[in-house]
Design an enzyme around this catalytic site. Structure first.
Site, PDB file in Angstrom:
ATOM      1  N   SER A 119     -33.167  -1.820  10.207  1.00  8.93           N
ATOM      2  CA  SER A 119     -34.758  -2.966  10.640  1.00  8.93           C
ATOM      3  C   SER A 119     -34.839  -3.270  11.994  1.00  8.93           C
ATOM      4  O   SER A 119     -35.738  -3.454  12.389  1.00  8.93           O
ATOM      5  CB  SER A 119     -35.110  -3.957   9.472  1.00  8.93           C
ATOM      6  N   HIS A 140     -37.758   3.819  10.106  1.00 10.19           N
ATOM      7  CA  HIS A 140     -37.406   3.045   9.558  1.00 10.19           C
ATOM      8  C   HIS A 140     -38.575   2.882   8.024  1.00 10.19           C
ATOM      9  O   HIS A 140     -39.984   2.463   7.814  1.00 10.19           O
ATOM     10  CB  HIS A 140     -37.890   1.598  10.349  1.00 10.19           C
ATOM     11  N   GLU A 152     -41.851   3.751   9.643  1.00 11.73           N
ATOM     12  CA  GLU A 152     -42.234   4.154  11.125  1.00 11.73           C
ATOM     13  C   GLU A 152     -40.866   4.971  12.090  1.00 11.73           C
ATOM     14  O   GLU A 152     -39.292   4.352  11.484  1.00 11.73           O
ATOM     15  CB  GLU A 152     -40.905   2.688  11.940  1.00 11.73           C
ATOM     16  N   ASN A 190     -41.148  -5.536  12.561  1.00 11.03           N
ATOM     17  CA  ASN A 190     -40.148  -7.001  12.471  1.00 11.03           C
ATOM     18  C   ASN A 190     -40.229  -7.745  13.667  1.00 11.03           C
ATOM     19  O   ASN A 190     -40.445  -8.731  13.527  1.00 11.03           O
ATOM     20  CB  ASN A 190     -39.105  -6.582  12.386  1.00 11.03           C
TER      21      ASN A 190
HETATM   22  N1  CAA Z   1     -39.471  -0.972  -7.197  1.00 10.68           N
HETATM   23  C1  CAA Z   1     -40.180  -0.367  -6.912  1.00 10.68           C
HETATM   24  N2  CAA Z   1     -41.850  -0.315  -7.386  1.00 10.68           N
HETATM   25  C2  CAA Z   1     -41.737  -1.439  -7.273  1.00 10.68           C
HETATM   26  C3  CAA Z   1     -41.476  -2.762  -7.440  1.00 10.68           C
HETATM   27  C4  CAA Z   1     -40.206  -2.339  -6.466  1.00 10.68           C
HETATM   28  N3  CAA Z   1     -39.437  -2.943  -6.281  1.00 10.68           N
HETATM   29  N4  CAA Z   1     -42.635  -3.794  -7.385  1.00 10.68           N
HETATM   30  C5  CAA Z   1     -43.098  -3.300  -7.750  1.00 10.68           C
HETATM   31  N5  CAA Z   1     -43.285  -1.550  -7.620  1.00 10.68           N
HETATM   32  C6  CAA Z   1     -44.675  -0.811  -8.570  1.00 10.68           C
HETATM   33  C7  CAA Z   1     -45.515  -1.215  -9.209  1.00 10.68           C
HETATM   34  O1  CAA Z   1     -44.388  -0.808 -10.585  1.00 10.68           O
HETATM   35  C8  CAA Z   1     -46.492  -0.860  -9.679  1.00 10.68           C
HETATM   36  O2  CAA Z   1     -46.413   0.420  -9.133  1.00 10.68           O
HETATM   37  P1  CAA Z   1     -47.523   1.230 -10.110  1.00 10.68           P
HETATM   38  O3  CAA Z   1     -49.264   1.330  -9.131  1.00 10.68           O
HETATM   39  O4  CAA Z   1     -47.335   2.634 -10.084  1.00 10.68           O
HETATM   40  O5  CAA Z   1     -48.165   0.976 -11.170  1.00 10.68           O
HETATM   41  C9  CAA Z   1     -47.104  -1.340  -7.807  1.00 10.68           C
HETATM   42  O6  CAA Z   1     -45.454  -0.992  -7.262  1.00 10.68           O
HETATM   43  C10 CAA Z   1     -47.388  -2.725  -7.926  1.00 10.68           C
HETATM   44  O7  CAA Z   1     -46.745  -3.273  -8.271  1.00 10.68           O
HETATM   45  P2  CAA Z   1     -47.223  -4.941  -9.511  1.00 10.68           P
HETATM   46  O8  CAA Z   1     -48.775  -4.961 -10.068  1.00 10.68           O
HETATM   47  O9  CAA Z   1     -45.757  -5.248  -9.970  1.00 10.68           O
HETATM   48  O10 CAA Z   1     -47.186  -5.767  -8.847  1.00 10.68           O
HETATM   49  P3  CAA Z   1     -48.327  -5.929  -7.478  1.00 10.68           P
HETATM   50  O11 CAA Z   1     -49.024  -5.154  -7.519  1.00 10.68           O
HETATM   51  O12 CAA Z   1     -47.883  -7.331  -6.329  1.00 10.68           O
HETATM   52  O13 CAA Z   1     -47.025  -5.222  -5.776  1.00 10.68           O
HETATM   53  C11 CAA Z   1     -44.974  -5.393  -4.244  1.00 10.68           C
HETATM   54  C12 CAA Z   1     -45.731  -5.594  -5.405  1.00 10.68           C
HETATM   55  C13 CAA Z   1     -46.396  -3.881  -3.909  1.00 10.68           C
HETATM   56  C14 CAA Z   1     -44.080  -5.600  -4.138  1.00 10.68           C
HETATM   57  C15 CAA Z   1     -46.251  -6.520  -3.198  1.00 10.68           C
HETATM   58  O14 CAA Z   1     -46.180  -7.752  -3.905  1.00 10.68           O
HETATM   59  C16 CAA Z   1     -46.206  -5.753  -1.845  1.00 10.68           C
HETATM   60  O15 CAA Z   1     -46.475  -5.296  -1.427  1.00 10.68           O
HETATM   61  N6  CAA Z   1     -45.595  -7.518  -1.353  1.00 10.68           N
HETATM   62  C17 CAA Z   1     -45.082  -7.073  -0.096  1.00 10.68           C
HETATM   63  C18 CAA Z   1     -44.111  -6.112   0.662  1.00 10.68           C
HETATM   64  C19 CAA Z   1     -43.779  -5.921   2.138  1.00 10.68           C
HETATM   65  O16 CAA Z   1     -44.444  -6.320   2.271  1.00 10.68           O
HETATM   66  N7  CAA Z   1     -43.346  -4.726   1.974  1.00 10.68           N
HETATM   67  C20 CAA Z   1     -42.268  -5.134   3.571  1.00 10.68           C
HETATM   68  C21 CAA Z   1     -40.853  -6.073   3.641  1.00 10.68           C
HETATM   69  S1  CAA Z   1     -40.523  -5.648   5.440  1.00 10.68           S
HETATM   70  C22 CAA Z   1     -39.544  -4.367   5.084  1.00 10.68           C
HETATM   71  O17 CAA Z   1     -39.220  -3.813   3.955  1.00 10.68           O
HETATM   72  C23 CAA Z   1     -39.214  -4.581   6.131  1.00 10.68           C
HETATM   73  C24 CAA Z   1     -37.450  -4.903   6.915  1.00 10.68           C
HETATM   74  O18 CAA Z   1     -37.357  -4.322   7.539  1.00 10.68           O
HETATM   75  C25 CAA Z   1     -37.209  -5.533   6.686  1.00 10.68           C
END
Ligand code: CAA
Length: 283
Positions: A119, A140, A152, A190
């Site tokens: 990352s 990424h 990415e 990031n």
């Molecule tokens: N794993 C797999 N699928 C998941 C999941 C997980 N942990 N959490 C939720 N889902 C799926 C659900 O099954 C659902 O799927 P369908 O549309 O097929 O039914 C979908 O995602 C939406 O889930 P929910 O309705 O339960 O919940 P939500 O609408 O609140 O979405 C979320 C959950 C997608 C996690 C949303 O909150 C989100 O986008 N959060 C921000 C995530 C983010 O910013 N990620 C980047 C982090 S930084 C990174 O990764 C880089 C790094 O290097 C640190």
């Protein structure tokens, strides 16, 4: 370059997510880890997520079974001899990654591409641990991998155009959107995300608002799906601190200084969701 078989190294949250999307897209995938327990956990999680897709009518039982049959558990790194692409998703530690890449370089056939899901660590430095820097690239993925559209793609100094194009095509086959980024600390994701999270932690540290208020402002005011403190817990506070340190050291600029409160939480072992406690508590 024709890629049919992939090895994902590291069966944690990111690795198992990557293995899942690769298997669903038709690749044969070795899911490798040094711990059989971790592999079992990763496979069980994939099974659960695919079952949920079937329940929602987004996938048939046969498609689920086919995807699962393409996943091959591996605790022997020699299996890298059978693959066209390795995607590494182990702990964010340069020593661990360079040792692993040097080993993979010895085992994998000459045509095999070695990708890292790091990352924030420099791709060029990871590539330098191998004798094939032209075949090393950053791939990424975002967490949760099955949901997030972005990958990415980061070229190291020596990455060949042909390797970039292959990885871009695979990303599209995974139903993700590739975005090309150059090799600088934190890349784009990031470099932009973590200072925002760090600033939210400073706001909490300085008593500007409660954690709930900070998250609410960013959720409702900026339409972020999660507030920054909830997101930090989701990513893992140790990972957030590690990335801030990489930015701080890489740019030498004090604007990337990790908030002391973040350090304190990590020292306490309050790492977020995975330990049951971070800024919030979890069952
Ligand atoms: N794993 C797999 N699928 C998941 C999941 C997980 N942990 N959490 C939720 N889902 C799926 C659900 O099954 C659902 O799927 P369908 O549309 O097929 O039914 C979908 O995602 C939406 O889930 P929910 O309705 O339960 O919940 P939500 O609408 O609140 O979405 C979320 C959950 C997608 C996690 C949303 O909150 C989100 O986008 N959060 C921000 C995530 C983010 O910013 N990620 C980047 C982090 S930084 C990174 O990764 C880089 C790094 O290097 C640190």
């Amino acid at each position: 370059m024709d890629v049919k078989t992939i090895m994902v190294v590291g069966a944690g949250q990111m690795g198992s997510g990557i293995a899942q999307v690769c298997a669903v897209s038709g690749y044969d995938v070795y899911l490798h880890d040094i711990s059989q327990t971790q592999i079992d956990k990763g496979l069980a999680h994939i099974e659960k997520l695919l079952s949920r897709q079937v329940e929602k009518g987004k996938m048939t039982d046969a498609e689920k079974a086919a995807a699962l049959s393409r996943l091959i558990p591996s605790t022997n790194l020699q299996n890298a001899a059978k693959v066209d692409l390795v995607i590494e998703a182990v702990v964010e530690n340069m020593d661990v990654k360079t040792k692993l890449f040097a080993e993979l370089d010895q085992i994998a056939p000459p045509h095999t591409i070695l990708a890292t899901n790091t990352s924030s660590l420099p791709i060029t430095e990871i590539a330098a641990a191998t004798k094939r820097p032209e075949k090393v690239i950053g791939m990424h993925f975002m967490n949760p991998v099955p949901v997030m559209k972005l990958v990415e793609i980061i070229r190291g100094l020596a990455t060949a155009d042909e390797v970039y194009e292959t990885i871009e095509a695979i990303t599209r086959k995974l139903n993700k959107v590739p975005v090309e980024v150059n090799d600088f600390p934190g890349f784009i994701s990031n470099r932009v995300l973590m200072p925002m999270i760090n600033e939210a932690i400073y706001a909490l540290y300085e008593g500007v608002a409660t954690k709930e208020a900070i998250d609410e402002v960013m959720k409702l005011g900026m339409n972020h799906p999660m507030g920054p403190l909830t997101l930090a817990d989701f990513i893992g506070l140790d990972t957030c601190l590690y990335i801030m340190e990489t930015l701080h050291e890489g740019f030498g600029d004090d604007k990337y200084r990790p908030c002391p409160l973040l350090r304190k939480y990590v020292k306490a072992g309050w790492l977020g969701r995975k330990t049951g406690r971070g800024f919030y508590t979890y069952e």
